[in-house]
Design an enzyme around this catalytic site. Sequence first.
Site, PDB file in Angstrom:
ATOM      1  N   ASP A   1      23.521   2.359 -49.218  1.00  0.00           N
ATOM      2  CA  ASP A   1      22.070   2.592 -49.263  1.00  0.00           C
ATOM      3  C   ASP A   1      21.420   1.840 -50.428  1.00  0.00           C
ATOM      4  O   ASP A   1      20.356   1.245 -50.281  1.00  0.00           O
ATOM      5  CB  ASP A   1      21.775   4.095 -49.433  1.00  0.00           C
ATOM      6  CG  ASP A   1      22.053   4.895 -48.180  1.00  0.00           C
ATOM      7  OD1 ASP A   1      22.749   4.374 -47.289  1.00  0.00           O
ATOM      8  OD2 ASP A   1      21.581   6.039 -48.096  1.00  0.00           O
TER       9      ASP A   1
ATOM     10  N   SER B   1      16.194   8.468 -50.579  1.00  0.00           N
ATOM     11  CA  SER B   1      16.478   8.697 -52.005  1.00  0.00           C
ATOM     12  C   SER B   1      16.973   7.423 -52.685  1.00  0.00           C
ATOM     13  O   SER B   1      16.595   7.128 -53.819  1.00  0.00           O
ATOM     14  CB  SER B   1      17.430   9.885 -52.178  1.00  0.00           C
ATOM     15  OG  SER B   1      18.715   9.467 -52.476  1.00  0.00           O
TER      16      SER B   1
ATOM     17  N   LEU C   1      17.442   7.796 -43.485  1.00  0.00           N
ATOM     18  CA  LEU C   1      16.808   6.473 -43.609  1.00  0.00           C
ATOM     19  C   LEU C   1      16.855   5.937 -45.047  1.00  0.00           C
ATOM     20  O   LEU C   1      16.167   4.981 -45.379  1.00  0.00           O
ATOM     21  CB  LEU C   1      15.354   6.526 -43.099  1.00  0.00           C
ATOM     22  CG  LEU C   1      15.186   6.966 -41.635  1.00  0.00           C
ATOM     23  CD1 LEU C   1      13.709   6.936 -41.239  1.00  0.00           C
ATOM     24  CD2 LEU C   1      15.998   6.088 -40.680  1.00  0.00           C
TER      25      LEU C   1
HETATM   26  O1  PMV Z   1      22.060   9.811 -44.513  1.00  0.00           O
HETATM   27  P1  PMV Z   1      22.032   8.750 -45.549  1.00  0.00           P
HETATM   28  O2  PMV Z   1      20.831   7.886 -45.503  1.00  0.00           O
HETATM   29  O3  PMV Z   1      22.262   9.339 -46.930  1.00  0.00           O
HETATM   30  O4  PMV Z   1      23.265   7.766 -45.248  1.00  0.00           O
HETATM   31  C1  PMV Z   1      24.594   8.170 -45.509  1.00  0.00           C
HETATM   32  C2  PMV Z   1      25.614   7.163 -45.067  1.00  0.00           C
HETATM   33  C3  PMV Z   1      27.066   7.672 -45.186  1.00  0.00           C
HETATM   34  O5  PMV Z   1      27.907   6.638 -44.678  1.00  0.00           O
HETATM   35  C4  PMV Z   1      27.280   8.918 -44.345  1.00  0.00           C
HETATM   36  C5  PMV Z   1      27.451   7.979 -46.629  1.00  0.00           C
HETATM   37  C6  PMV Z   1      27.623   6.767 -47.522  1.00  0.00           C
HETATM   38  O6  PMV Z   1      27.567   6.941 -48.750  1.00  0.00           O
HETATM   39  O7  PMV Z   1      27.864   5.657 -47.033  1.00  0.00           O
END
Ligand code: PMV
Length: 302
Positions: A134, A91, A88
Amino acid sequence: MRSACASAPGKVILFGEHFVVYDKPALVSSIDLRAYVEAMEIDQGFHLEGWSGDNPALRASRYVAERLGYGRGIKLRTRSEIPQSVGLGSSASISVASAAATSLMIGKPLDLDLIMEAAHQGEKLIHYKPSGIDTAIASLGGAGVYRRSEGFRRLSFKLQDIIIVNTGKMRRTGDLVKKVKDLRDSNPKMFARILEDAESLIQEALEALRSPDIERIGILMRRNQELLRSIGVSSREIEDAIKLCMKAGALGAKLTGAGGGGCIIAVAEDEKIPKIIDEVKRFFQAMRSRLMVEGVRSEPSI
Ligand code: PMV
Protein backbone atom coordinates in the site's frame (compact mmCIF):
# COMPACT_ATOMS: atom_id res chain seq x y z
CA MET A 1 4.69 29.70 10.50
CA ARG A 2 5.62 27.46 7.59
CA SER A 3 3.17 25.00 5.98
CA ALA A 4 3.06 22.67 2.94
CA CYS A 5 0.56 20.32 1.29
CA ALA A 6 0.87 16.97 -0.47
CA SER A 7 -1.43 14.25 -1.81
CA ALA A 8 -1.17 10.52 -2.54
CA PRO A 9 -3.49 8.13 -4.41
CA GLY A 10 -5.48 5.14 -3.15
CA LYS A 11 -5.00 1.72 -4.71
CA VAL A 12 -6.62 -1.49 -5.83
CA ILE A 13 -4.88 -4.83 -5.61
CA LEU A 14 -5.79 -6.44 -8.94
CA PHE A 15 -4.38 -9.86 -8.01
CA GLY A 16 -2.53 -11.37 -5.05
CA GLU A 17 -3.61 -9.73 -1.76
CA HIS A 18 -2.79 -11.72 1.37
CA PHE A 19 -0.41 -13.99 -0.57
CA VAL A 20 1.83 -10.91 -0.90
CA VAL A 21 2.31 -10.99 2.89
CA TYR A 22 4.08 -14.37 2.32
CA ASP A 23 6.42 -12.93 -0.31
CA LYS A 24 4.34 -13.90 -3.35
CA PRO A 25 3.99 -11.25 -6.08
CA ALA A 26 0.85 -9.10 -6.32
CA LEU A 27 -0.39 -6.84 -9.12
CA VAL A 28 -1.45 -3.42 -7.95
CA SER A 29 -2.56 -0.09 -9.40
CA SER A 30 -3.11 3.39 -8.06
CA ILE A 31 -6.64 4.82 -8.52
CA ASP A 32 -7.99 8.31 -9.15
CA LEU A 33 -9.05 8.97 -5.54
CA ARG A 34 -6.54 10.85 -3.39
CA ALA A 35 -5.78 11.77 0.22
CA TYR A 36 -4.57 15.34 0.91
CA VAL A 37 -2.52 16.48 3.90
CA GLU A 38 -1.36 19.89 5.09
CA ALA A 39 1.58 20.02 7.52
CA MET A 40 1.87 23.20 9.60
CA GLU A 41 4.76 24.23 11.79
CA ILE A 42 3.89 24.66 15.48
CA ASP A 43 6.07 25.25 18.55
CA GLN A 44 6.13 21.70 19.81
CA GLY A 45 4.49 18.24 19.67
CA PHE A 46 2.81 16.33 16.83
CA HIS A 47 -0.95 16.67 16.39
CA LEU A 48 -3.52 15.54 13.87
CA GLU A 49 -6.58 17.78 13.70
CA GLY A 50 -9.69 15.98 15.02
CA TRP A 51 -7.70 13.13 16.54
CA SER A 52 -6.14 12.36 19.91
CA GLY A 53 -3.36 9.84 20.53
CA ASP A 54 -0.99 8.17 18.12
CA ASN A 55 -1.91 7.21 14.58
CA PRO A 56 -0.12 6.19 11.32
CA ALA A 57 -0.09 9.71 9.82
CA LEU A 58 1.51 11.20 12.92
CA ARG A 59 4.01 8.41 13.16
CA ALA A 60 5.01 8.92 9.51
CA SER A 61 5.32 12.67 10.00
CA ARG A 62 7.40 12.29 13.16
CA TYR A 63 9.68 9.77 11.44
CA VAL A 64 10.43 12.20 8.60
CA ALA A 65 10.91 15.13 11.01
CA GLU A 66 13.40 13.14 13.10
CA ARG A 67 15.32 11.90 10.06
CA LEU A 68 15.57 15.43 8.67
CA GLY A 69 16.70 16.85 12.03
CA TYR A 70 13.65 19.11 12.45
CA GLY A 71 13.42 20.45 16.00
CA ARG A 72 9.94 21.98 16.32
CA GLY A 73 6.35 20.64 16.30
CA ILE A 74 3.88 19.80 13.49
CA LYS A 75 0.11 19.94 13.13
CA LEU A 76 -1.48 17.87 10.34
CA ARG A 77 -4.80 18.50 8.63
CA THR A 78 -6.23 15.89 6.23
CA ARG A 79 -8.91 15.57 3.58
CA SER A 80 -9.50 12.30 1.80
CA GLU A 81 -11.57 11.13 -1.16
CA ILE A 82 -10.71 7.51 -0.33
CA PRO A 83 -13.29 5.64 1.78
CA GLN A 84 -11.74 4.27 4.98
CA SER A 85 -11.23 0.64 6.03
CA VAL A 86 -12.60 -0.88 2.81
CA GLY A 87 -9.42 -2.05 1.05
CA LEU A 88 -8.52 1.01 -1.05
CA GLY A 89 -5.38 1.89 0.90
CA SER A 90 -6.79 4.99 2.60
CA SER A 91 -4.53 4.86 5.64
CA ALA A 92 -1.36 4.28 3.61
CA SER A 93 -2.24 7.21 1.33
CA ILE A 94 -2.74 9.50 4.31
CA SER A 95 0.56 8.31 5.84
CA VAL A 96 2.42 8.84 2.56
CA ALA A 97 0.90 12.31 2.05
CA SER A 98 1.71 13.19 5.70
CA ALA A 99 5.34 12.16 5.28
CA ALA A 100 5.57 14.16 2.04
CA ALA A 101 3.87 17.29 3.42
CA THR A 102 6.19 17.16 6.44
CA SER A 103 9.27 16.94 4.26
CA LEU A 104 8.09 19.80 2.01
CA MET A 105 7.25 21.96 5.02
CA ILE A 106 10.76 21.43 6.39
CA GLY A 107 12.01 22.58 2.99
CA LYS A 108 13.38 19.29 1.68
CA PRO A 109 12.53 17.83 -1.74
CA LEU A 110 10.51 14.60 -1.83
CA ASP A 111 12.72 11.58 -1.16
CA LEU A 112 10.51 8.62 -2.12
CA ASP A 113 12.56 6.06 -0.18
CA LEU A 114 12.27 8.11 3.00
CA ILE A 115 8.54 8.66 2.44
CA MET A 116 7.89 4.92 1.93
CA GLU A 117 9.94 4.05 4.99
CA ALA A 118 8.13 6.64 7.12
CA ALA A 119 4.68 5.55 5.94
CA HIS A 120 5.59 1.90 6.56
CA GLN A 121 6.40 2.78 10.18
CA GLY A 122 2.93 4.34 10.38
CA GLU A 123 1.22 1.30 8.85
CA LYS A 124 2.88 -1.01 11.38
CA LEU A 125 0.73 0.63 14.01
CA ILE A 126 -2.52 -0.71 12.55
CA HIS A 127 -1.56 -3.66 10.34
CA TYR A 128 -0.56 -6.96 11.80
CA LYS A 129 2.28 -7.50 9.32
CA PRO A 130 2.10 -5.03 6.41
CA SER A 131 3.66 -6.26 3.17
CA GLY A 132 4.46 -2.68 2.17
CA ILE A 133 2.36 -2.83 -1.02
CA ASP A 134 0.00 0.00 0.00
CA THR A 135 2.74 2.45 0.90
CA ALA A 136 4.76 1.59 -2.24
CA ILE A 137 1.90 2.23 -4.67
CA ALA A 138 0.70 5.38 -2.85
CA SER A 139 4.25 6.77 -3.09
CA LEU A 140 5.22 5.66 -6.58
CA GLY A 141 1.83 5.70 -8.36
CA GLY A 142 1.24 3.98 -11.71
CA ALA A 143 0.79 0.22 -11.61
CA GLY A 144 3.00 -2.82 -11.41
CA VAL A 145 4.09 -5.90 -9.57
CA TYR A 146 5.05 -5.83 -5.91
CA ARG A 147 6.96 -8.43 -3.97
CA ARG A 148 7.91 -7.99 -0.37
CA SER A 149 11.55 -9.07 -0.86
CA GLU A 150 11.99 -7.21 -4.16
CA GLY A 151 9.81 -4.12 -3.84
CA PHE A 152 7.81 -2.53 -6.65
CA ARG A 153 8.44 -2.88 -10.39
CA ARG A 154 6.44 -0.48 -12.55
CA LEU A 155 4.60 -2.00 -15.52
CA SER A 156 2.21 -0.61 -18.05
CA PHE A 157 -1.11 -2.45 -17.94
CA LYS A 158 -3.50 -2.00 -20.83
CA LEU A 159 -6.53 -1.96 -18.54
CA GLN A 160 -7.58 1.71 -18.11
CA ASP A 161 -10.67 1.58 -15.91
CA ILE A 162 -12.12 -0.70 -13.29
CA ILE A 163 -15.43 -0.99 -11.48
CA ILE A 164 -15.18 -0.59 -7.70
CA VAL A 165 -18.10 -1.67 -5.52
CA ASN A 166 -18.09 -0.79 -1.83
CA THR A 167 -20.05 -3.30 0.28
CA GLY A 168 -20.03 -0.66 3.04
CA LYS A 169 -18.81 -3.17 5.62
CA MET A 170 -15.73 -1.75 7.33
CA ARG A 171 -13.12 -4.12 8.72
CA ARG A 172 -9.59 -4.14 10.07
CA THR A 173 -6.78 -5.33 7.81
CA GLY A 174 -4.74 -6.55 10.80
CA ASP A 175 -7.55 -8.89 11.94
CA LEU A 176 -7.80 -10.52 8.51
CA VAL A 177 -4.03 -10.87 8.07
CA LYS A 178 -3.92 -12.52 11.51
CA LYS A 179 -6.78 -14.87 10.56
CA VAL A 180 -4.83 -16.00 7.47
CA LYS A 181 -1.70 -16.52 9.55
CA ASP A 182 -3.65 -18.73 11.97
CA LEU A 183 -4.88 -20.80 9.01
CA ARG A 184 -1.34 -21.15 7.71
CA ASP A 185 -0.06 -22.21 11.14
CA SER A 186 -2.78 -24.83 11.53
CA ASN A 187 -2.55 -26.20 7.99
CA PRO A 188 0.87 -25.40 6.46
CA LYS A 189 0.72 -28.00 3.65
CA MET A 190 -2.63 -26.82 2.33
CA PHE A 191 -1.50 -23.20 2.62
CA ALA A 192 1.70 -23.90 0.68
CA ARG A 193 -0.37 -25.37 -2.18
CA ILE A 194 -2.62 -22.31 -2.25
CA LEU A 195 0.46 -20.05 -2.36
CA GLU A 196 1.78 -21.99 -5.36
CA ASP A 197 -1.56 -21.57 -7.18
CA ALA A 198 -1.58 -17.87 -6.33
CA GLU A 199 1.91 -17.38 -7.77
CA SER A 200 1.16 -19.13 -11.05
CA LEU A 201 -2.05 -17.13 -11.39
CA ILE A 202 -0.02 -13.90 -11.16
CA GLN A 203 2.08 -14.93 -14.17
CA GLU A 204 -1.04 -15.53 -16.26
CA ALA A 205 -2.65 -12.30 -15.01
CA LEU A 206 0.43 -10.33 -15.96
CA GLU A 207 0.20 -11.52 -19.55
CA ALA A 208 -3.56 -10.87 -19.71
CA LEU A 209 -3.14 -7.33 -18.33
CA ARG A 210 -0.42 -6.49 -20.82
CA SER A 211 -2.26 -7.85 -23.91
CA PRO A 212 -4.97 -6.76 -22.85
CA ASP A 213 -7.22 -9.81 -22.82
CA ILE A 214 -10.20 -8.61 -20.83
CA GLU A 215 -12.02 -11.95 -20.91
CA ARG A 216 -8.98 -13.70 -19.56
CA ILE A 217 -8.54 -11.02 -16.86
CA GLY A 218 -12.13 -11.74 -15.80
CA ILE A 219 -11.59 -15.50 -15.63
CA LEU A 220 -8.41 -15.05 -13.61
CA MET A 221 -10.15 -12.67 -11.19
CA ARG A 222 -12.75 -15.32 -10.54
CA ARG A 223 -9.98 -17.85 -9.89
CA ASN A 224 -8.22 -15.42 -7.56
CA GLN A 225 -11.50 -14.96 -5.68
CA GLU A 226 -11.76 -18.76 -5.24
CA LEU A 227 -8.31 -18.79 -3.63
CA LEU A 228 -9.26 -15.90 -1.34
CA ARG A 229 -12.47 -17.68 -0.39
CA SER A 230 -10.46 -20.80 0.48
CA ILE A 231 -8.38 -18.82 3.00
CA GLY A 232 -11.50 -17.46 4.67
CA VAL A 233 -11.36 -13.76 3.77
CA SER A 234 -14.51 -13.50 1.66
CA SER A 235 -17.88 -12.59 3.21
CA ARG A 236 -21.58 -12.71 2.37
CA GLU A 237 -21.52 -9.04 1.25
CA ILE A 238 -18.53 -9.68 -1.01
CA GLU A 239 -20.18 -12.71 -2.62
CA ASP A 240 -23.45 -10.78 -3.11
CA ALA A 241 -21.66 -7.84 -4.75
CA ILE A 242 -19.71 -10.19 -7.04
CA LYS A 243 -22.89 -12.02 -8.09
CA LEU A 244 -24.60 -8.70 -8.85
CA CYS A 245 -21.72 -7.55 -11.05
CA MET A 246 -21.61 -10.87 -12.90
CA LYS A 247 -25.37 -10.85 -13.45
CA ALA A 248 -25.15 -7.29 -14.80
CA GLY A 249 -22.54 -8.32 -17.39
CA ALA A 250 -19.10 -8.17 -15.76
CA LEU A 251 -16.46 -10.62 -17.01
CA GLY A 252 -14.99 -11.22 -13.57
CA ALA A 253 -14.89 -9.81 -10.05
CA LYS A 254 -13.04 -10.33 -6.80
CA LEU A 255 -12.52 -8.75 -3.42
CA THR A 256 -9.70 -6.22 -3.23
CA GLY A 257 -7.52 -5.53 -0.19
CA ALA A 258 -7.97 -7.49 3.00
CA GLY A 259 -11.56 -8.69 2.39
CA GLY A 260 -14.03 -9.57 5.16
CA GLY A 261 -16.25 -6.83 3.64
CA GLY A 262 -14.77 -3.72 2.11
CA CYS A 263 -14.59 -3.33 -1.67
CA ILE A 264 -14.71 -5.62 -4.64
CA ILE A 265 -13.41 -4.87 -8.13
CA ALA A 266 -14.92 -6.01 -11.43
CA VAL A 267 -13.86 -5.87 -15.06
CA ALA A 268 -16.11 -5.50 -18.08
CA GLU A 269 -16.02 -4.39 -21.70
CA ASP A 270 -15.84 -0.61 -21.69
CA GLU A 271 -19.32 0.01 -23.12
CA LYS A 272 -20.95 -2.22 -20.50
CA ILE A 273 -19.44 -0.45 -17.48
CA PRO A 274 -22.14 2.29 -17.10
CA LYS A 275 -24.99 -0.24 -17.16
CA ILE A 276 -23.28 -2.51 -14.63
CA ILE A 277 -22.67 0.43 -12.29
CA ASP A 278 -26.33 1.54 -12.57
CA GLU A 279 -27.59 -1.91 -11.67
CA VAL A 280 -25.17 -2.46 -8.79
CA LYS A 281 -25.96 1.02 -7.41
CA ARG A 282 -29.43 -0.17 -6.45
CA PHE A 283 -27.77 -2.14 -3.63
CA PHE A 284 -24.22 -0.88 -3.08
CA GLN A 285 -22.05 2.17 -3.74
CA ALA A 286 -20.38 1.62 -7.11
CA MET A 287 -18.09 3.70 -9.30
CA ARG A 288 -15.83 3.61 -12.30
CA SER A 289 -12.22 4.31 -11.38
CA ARG A 290 -9.25 5.20 -13.56
CA LEU A 291 -6.11 3.17 -12.95
CA MET A 292 -2.42 4.16 -13.10
CA VAL A 293 -2.44 7.73 -11.76
CA GLU A 294 0.40 9.85 -10.42
CA GLY A 295 1.94 8.93 -7.04
CA VAL A 296 2.69 11.29 -4.15
CA ARG A 297 3.01 14.93 -5.15
CA SER A 298 3.12 18.44 -3.79
CA GLU A 299 -0.20 20.37 -3.76
CA PRO A 300 -0.96 24.11 -3.55
CA SER A 301 -3.64 23.48 -0.86
CA ILE A 302 -5.73 20.61 0.50
O1 PMV B 1 -7.24 -3.72 2.90
P1 PMV B 1 -5.97 -2.99 2.67
O2 PMV B 1 -6.10 -1.81 1.78
O3 PMV B 1 -5.30 -2.64 3.99
O4 PMV B 1 -4.98 -3.99 1.89
C1 PMV B 1 -4.39 -5.08 2.56
C2 PMV B 1 -3.58 -5.96 1.65
C3 PMV B 1 -3.07 -7.24 2.34
O5 PMV B 1 -2.39 -8.00 1.34
C4 PMV B 1 -4.23 -8.08 2.86
C5 PMV B 1 -2.13 -6.94 3.49
C6 PMV B 1 -0.76 -6.42 3.08
O6 PMV B 1 -0.10 -5.82 3.94
O7 PMV B 1 -0.32 -6.64 1.95
